[in-house]
Scaffold this active site. Structure first.
Site, PDB file in Angstrom:
ATOM      1  N   GLU A   1     -35.971  -8.885 -28.229  1.00  0.00           N
ATOM      2  CA  GLU A   1     -36.801  -9.473 -27.183  1.00  0.00           C
ATOM      3  C   GLU A   1     -37.009  -8.451 -26.069  1.00  0.00           C
ATOM      4  O   GLU A   1     -36.044  -7.989 -25.469  1.00  0.00           O
ATOM      5  CB  GLU A   1     -36.111 -10.717 -26.625  1.00  0.00           C
ATOM      6  CG  GLU A   1     -36.942 -11.436 -25.606  1.00  0.00           C
ATOM      7  CD  GLU A   1     -36.224 -12.654 -25.039  1.00  0.00           C
ATOM      8  OE1 GLU A   1     -35.046 -12.530 -24.672  1.00  0.00           O
ATOM      9  OE2 GLU A   1     -36.862 -13.720 -24.958  1.00  0.00           O
TER      10      GLU A   1
ATOM     11  N   LYS B   1     -26.818 -23.184 -10.463  1.00  0.00           N
ATOM     12  CA  LYS B   1     -26.608 -21.740 -10.235  1.00  0.00           C
ATOM     13  C   LYS B   1     -27.889 -21.035 -10.668  1.00  0.00           C
ATOM     14  O   LYS B   1     -28.115 -20.802 -11.842  1.00  0.00           O
ATOM     15  CB  LYS B   1     -25.414 -21.264 -11.087  1.00  0.00           C
ATOM     16  CG  LYS B   1     -24.639 -20.095 -10.515  1.00  0.00           C
ATOM     17  CD  LYS B   1     -25.436 -18.835 -10.231  1.00  0.00           C
ATOM     18  CE  LYS B   1     -25.607 -17.949 -11.427  1.00  0.00           C
ATOM     19  NZ  LYS B   1     -26.539 -16.824 -11.195  1.00  0.00           N
TER      20      LYS B   1
ATOM     21  N   CYS C   1     -40.131 -17.037 -22.401  1.00  0.00           N
ATOM     22  CA  CYS C   1     -39.267 -17.087 -23.593  1.00  0.00           C
ATOM     23  C   CYS C   1     -40.076 -17.281 -24.860  1.00  0.00           C
ATOM     24  O   CYS C   1     -39.718 -16.767 -25.914  1.00  0.00           O
ATOM     25  CB  CYS C   1     -38.225 -18.186 -23.440  1.00  0.00           C
ATOM     26  SG  CYS C   1     -38.956 -19.786 -23.099  1.00  0.00           S
TER      27      CYS C   1
ATOM     28  N   GLU D   1     -30.726 -22.788 -24.087  1.00  0.00           N
ATOM     29  CA  GLU D   1     -32.136 -22.423 -24.331  1.00  0.00           C
ATOM     30  C   GLU D   1     -32.200 -20.912 -24.202  1.00  0.00           C
ATOM     31  O   GLU D   1     -32.110 -20.386 -23.098  1.00  0.00           O
ATOM     32  CB  GLU D   1     -33.053 -23.075 -23.281  1.00  0.00           C
ATOM     33  CG  GLU D   1     -33.020 -24.581 -23.254  1.00  0.00           C
ATOM     34  CD  GLU D   1     -33.542 -25.200 -24.528  1.00  0.00           C
ATOM     35  OE1 GLU D   1     -34.362 -24.563 -25.204  1.00  0.00           O
ATOM     36  OE2 GLU D   1     -33.112 -26.312 -24.861  1.00  0.00           O
TER      37      GLU D   1
HETATM   38  P1  NAD Z   1     -29.506 -13.955 -18.345  1.00  0.00           P
HETATM   39  O1  NAD Z   1     -28.836 -14.531 -19.524  1.00  0.00           O
HETATM   40  O2  NAD Z   1     -29.182 -12.579 -17.943  1.00  0.00           O
HETATM   41  O3  NAD Z   1     -29.218 -14.842 -17.053  1.00  0.00           O
HETATM   42  C1  NAD Z   1     -29.496 -16.227 -17.020  1.00  0.00           C
HETATM   43  C2  NAD Z   1     -28.582 -16.895 -16.025  1.00  0.00           C
HETATM   44  O4  NAD Z   1     -27.245 -16.764 -16.484  1.00  0.00           O
HETATM   45  C3  NAD Z   1     -28.607 -16.286 -14.625  1.00  0.00           C
HETATM   46  O5  NAD Z   1     -28.475 -17.315 -13.672  1.00  0.00           O
HETATM   47  C4  NAD Z   1     -27.364 -15.407 -14.604  1.00  0.00           C
HETATM   48  O6  NAD Z   1     -26.834 -15.210 -13.328  1.00  0.00           O
HETATM   49  C5  NAD Z   1     -26.415 -16.240 -15.461  1.00  0.00           C
HETATM   50  N1  NAD Z   1     -25.334 -15.477 -16.085  1.00  0.00           N
HETATM   51  C6  NAD Z   1     -25.315 -14.172 -16.444  1.00  0.00           C
HETATM   52  N2  NAD Z   1     -24.118 -13.863 -16.989  1.00  0.00           N
HETATM   53  C7  NAD Z   1     -23.368 -14.986 -16.982  1.00  0.00           C
HETATM   54  C8  NAD Z   1     -22.058 -15.305 -17.428  1.00  0.00           C
HETATM   55  N3  NAD Z   1     -21.272 -14.402 -17.970  1.00  0.00           N
HETATM   56  N4  NAD Z   1     -21.647 -16.582 -17.283  1.00  0.00           N
HETATM   57  C9  NAD Z   1     -22.428 -17.526 -16.747  1.00  0.00           C
HETATM   58  N5  NAD Z   1     -23.669 -17.277 -16.291  1.00  0.00           N
HETATM   59  C10 NAD Z   1     -24.141 -16.019 -16.403  1.00  0.00           C
HETATM   60  O7  NAD Z   1     -31.049 -14.167 -18.621  1.00  0.00           O
HETATM   61  P2  NAD Z   1     -32.250 -13.652 -17.738  1.00  0.00           P
HETATM   62  O8  NAD Z   1     -32.382 -12.201 -17.974  1.00  0.00           O
HETATM   63  O9  NAD Z   1     -32.102 -14.176 -16.351  1.00  0.00           O
HETATM   64  O10 NAD Z   1     -33.482 -14.456 -18.383  1.00  0.00           O
HETATM   65  C11 NAD Z   1     -34.199 -14.000 -19.429  1.00  0.00           C
HETATM   66  C12 NAD Z   1     -33.747 -14.654 -20.716  1.00  0.00           C
HETATM   67  O11 NAD Z   1     -33.912 -16.079 -20.623  1.00  0.00           O
HETATM   68  C13 NAD Z   1     -34.600 -14.241 -21.894  1.00  0.00           C
HETATM   69  O12 NAD Z   1     -33.782 -13.959 -22.987  1.00  0.00           O
HETATM   70  C14 NAD Z   1     -35.460 -15.477 -22.173  1.00  0.00           C
HETATM   71  O13 NAD Z   1     -35.937 -15.587 -23.476  1.00  0.00           O
HETATM   72  C15 NAD Z   1     -34.531 -16.564 -21.815  1.00  0.00           C
HETATM   73  N6  NAD Z   1     -35.275 -17.812 -21.574  1.00  0.00           N
HETATM   74  C16 NAD Z   1     -35.206 -18.812 -22.506  1.00  0.00           C
HETATM   75  C17 NAD Z   1     -35.934 -19.982 -22.327  1.00  0.00           C
HETATM   76  C18 NAD Z   1     -35.902 -21.109 -23.344  1.00  0.00           C
HETATM   77  O14 NAD Z   1     -36.366 -22.206 -23.029  1.00  0.00           O
HETATM   78  N7  NAD Z   1     -35.381 -20.899 -24.536  1.00  0.00           N
HETATM   79  C19 NAD Z   1     -36.739 -20.118 -21.190  1.00  0.00           C
HETATM   80  C20 NAD Z   1     -36.798 -19.067 -20.286  1.00  0.00           C
HETATM   81  C21 NAD Z   1     -36.052 -17.922 -20.478  1.00  0.00           C
END
Ligand code: NAD
Length: 504
Positions: free
Chosen positions: A408, A202, A311, A277
């Site tokens: 963040e 997804k 991230c 992550e």
């Molecule tokens: P997000 O949490 O909004 O979304 C991530 C994914 O989760 C998307 O595919 C989204 O559709 C899905 N999602 C959203 N709500 C959901 C729910 N209730 N149930 C299941 N899935 C759901 O994050 P984002 O804004 O897309 O990405 C940015 C974040 O990702 C930042 O906080 C960043 O630090 C983090 N990130 C972490 C790493 C790591 O390795 N630790 C790497 C890259 C990004």
């Protein structure tokens, strides 16, 4: 602020062909399909706000269809019957096919996410290729152990023979974010497939194009039907349905800490395994004995690369008081010279942020910091026809309680705090709910290694930042997550341990 000219993107033939397709379909069991609801949604070029594609709006029934296909492929398809060497060869072939299409994938990533083309072309897409190559090697090295026991009640003349087996965990739901879509997806898929699992992917709703192309290329590489399945759509719909689904054995998630909590709640139903992550607010420390030129360049790159949508971005800088003015001046000068533009423009060093909404969110953080007393040394402006560009920003006069220091931002925004001694720097760096990564710049290696021991972070870099490798585990402590991507540690996320104990 430099004048921001947005040129029309010029794409290669294959990326153009892909973008001309009508609605991009989803995949289950080798069959491309439309959402049961008949609904689709637009995906945009974030630089201009122009629609560049339509995606299926997957929902609960579509997720169910993909899970059923992944389960069938796991229980009775050819995948579990293959030898490790056969699986290894398919993973290597996937890497070859991705590499052969690297220009197209980089262009699609730029069009969908906004990033400057060089980021995808030279860092992220090759990074995705390397994930498949590295885990292709590990597919043939999944080993248990034999264990001598002290069991002594076996019948006379018999022996006890005990060993462990590592078995694939089963059906995996991979949920990924939008900042570096393809490489973060590869970080889930490559170890999951090496372990022998089947997957439902997804992708993030605003950056799904390279996921669609990736699964097409995986089919082309010979991955059997049902081993990779794709459901596009929104987090609260498709994502939530996948996280809750009782037919899923594990969720491998990358995204925000807030969504990570929602995933944990959703996973309770069948106590599925979860790795997370999550977000970060990573500190960078510059010691007085640092190579100043390298540290200034490194600290600037740590926050401005990919528009700070990383991230492990080095978003909090702690600099020794004796050199803080020089460092702020140096980083600000670099920030002001960064060329903003459409990611497809060869001269662009920083593209837009992923969306207009995210641009506004980052701008609000900057305003909030200013209201709380922070001074803007450079940047702090939004720009572009879609309001999605944010100029590289450096803020000083910040205090540890400010939101701009604690939360963040996920944009090109650096907060700088001076310190007087190493203990103060370490305490300030560790004063965070996050603990994903940290960096320290010092010419004294012993000092650097002592910092590495004392900094609370999943990864510590010395005299560098964001040095990724498929072999190096990456992931967070504290609220930055559970588990690791990359390296041998990542393979364990997708394996269950079975103990076998026999009287022979
Ligand atoms: P997000 O949490 O909004 O979304 C991530 C994914 O989760 C998307 O595919 C989204 O559709 C899905 N999602 C959203 N709500 C959901 C729910 N209730 N149930 C299941 N899935 C759901 O994050 P984002 O804004 O897309 O990405 C940015 C974040 O990702 C930042 O906080 C960043 O630090 C983090 N990130 C972490 C790493 C790591 O390795 N630790 C790497 C890259 C990004």
């Amino acid at each position: 602020m430099q004048e921001l000219k947005i040129s029309s993107p010029e794409l290669g033939d294959s990326a153009s062909r892909f973008l001309k397709k009508d609605t991009h379909k989803m995949l289950a069991g080798g069959e491309w399909f439309d959402a049961g609801s008949g609904e689709s949604f637009d995906t945009l070029d974030p630089a201009t706000g122009t629609v560049i594609g339509k995606l299926q709006r997957g929902g609960e029934a579509d997720v169910d269809k993909a899970v059923v296909a992944a389960r069938a492929a796991f229980e009775s398809g050819p995948w579990p019957k293959m030898t490790p060497m056969e699986r290894s060869q398919i993973l290597w072939k996937i890497a070859d096919v991705l590499e052969a299409n690297i220009d197209e994938l980089a262009e699609l990533e730029t069009m969908d996410q906004g990033k400057a083309l060089y980021v995808g072309r030279w860092a992220e897409i090759p990074g995705a290729v390397n994930q498949f190559r590295y885990f292709s090697g590990l597919a043939t090295k999944i080993e248990g152990t034999t264990i001598p026991t002290s069991i002594n009640y076996q019948p006379e003349g018999k022996e006890v023979f005990a060993y462990t087996r590592k078995e694939p965990i089963g059906v995996v739901g991979a949920i990924v974010p939008w900042n570096s879509p393809l490489v973060l997806t590869a970080m889930k898929l490559a170890p999951a497939l090496a372990a022998g699992c089947t997957v439902i992917l997804k992708p993030a709703e605003n950056t799904s194009l390279t996921a669609v192309r990736l699964v097409e290329l995986m089919e082309e590489a010979g991955l059997p039907d049902g081993v990779i399945n794709l459901v596009t759509g929104f987090g609260h719909e498709a994502g939530a349905a996948l996280a809750e689904h009782k037919g899923v054995d594990k969720i491998a998630f990358t995204g925000s800490t807030r969504t990570g909590r929602a995933i944990l709640n959703a996973a309770q139903g069948n106590l599925k395994r979860v790795t997370l992550e999550l977000g970060g607010k990573s500190p960078v420390i510059i010691m007085p004995d640092a190579d100043l030129e390298a540290a200034i360049g490194g600290a600037a790159n740590a926050i401005f690369f990919n528009g700070g949508q990383v991230c492990i971005a080095g978003s909090r800088l702690y600099c020794h008081r004796s050199m803080v003015d020089k460092v702020v001046e140096g980083i600000s000068a670099i920030g002001q010279q960064i060329k903003l533009g459409h990611g497809m423009d060869a001269e662009t060093q920083m593209g837009p942020l992923v969306s207009k909404e995210h641009g506004s969110r980052v701008a609000e953080y900057i305003e909030d910091g200013k209201k709380a007393g922070a001074s803007v040394v450079c940047g702090g402006e939004t720009a572009g026809p879609n309001g999605s560009f944010v100029t590289p920003t450096v803020l000083t006069d910040v205090t540890p309680d400010m939101r701009i220091v604690r939360e963040e931002v996920f944009g090109p925004v650096l907060v700088v705090t001076p310190f007087d001694d190493a203990d103060e720097a370490i305490a300030a760096a560790n004063d965070s709910d996050y603990a994903l990564a940290a960096g320290v710049w010092t010419e004294g290696l012993s000092n650097g290694l002592r910092f590495a021991n004392r900094l609370k972070a999943g990864t510590v870099w010395i005299n560098g930042h964001a040095m990724y490798d498929a072999a190096l585990p990456i992931g967070g402590m504290k609220q930055s997550g559970w588990g690791r991507d990359s390296g041998q540690a990542a393979l364990e996320n997708y394996l269950d341990l079975k103990t076998v104990c026999a009287i022979i």
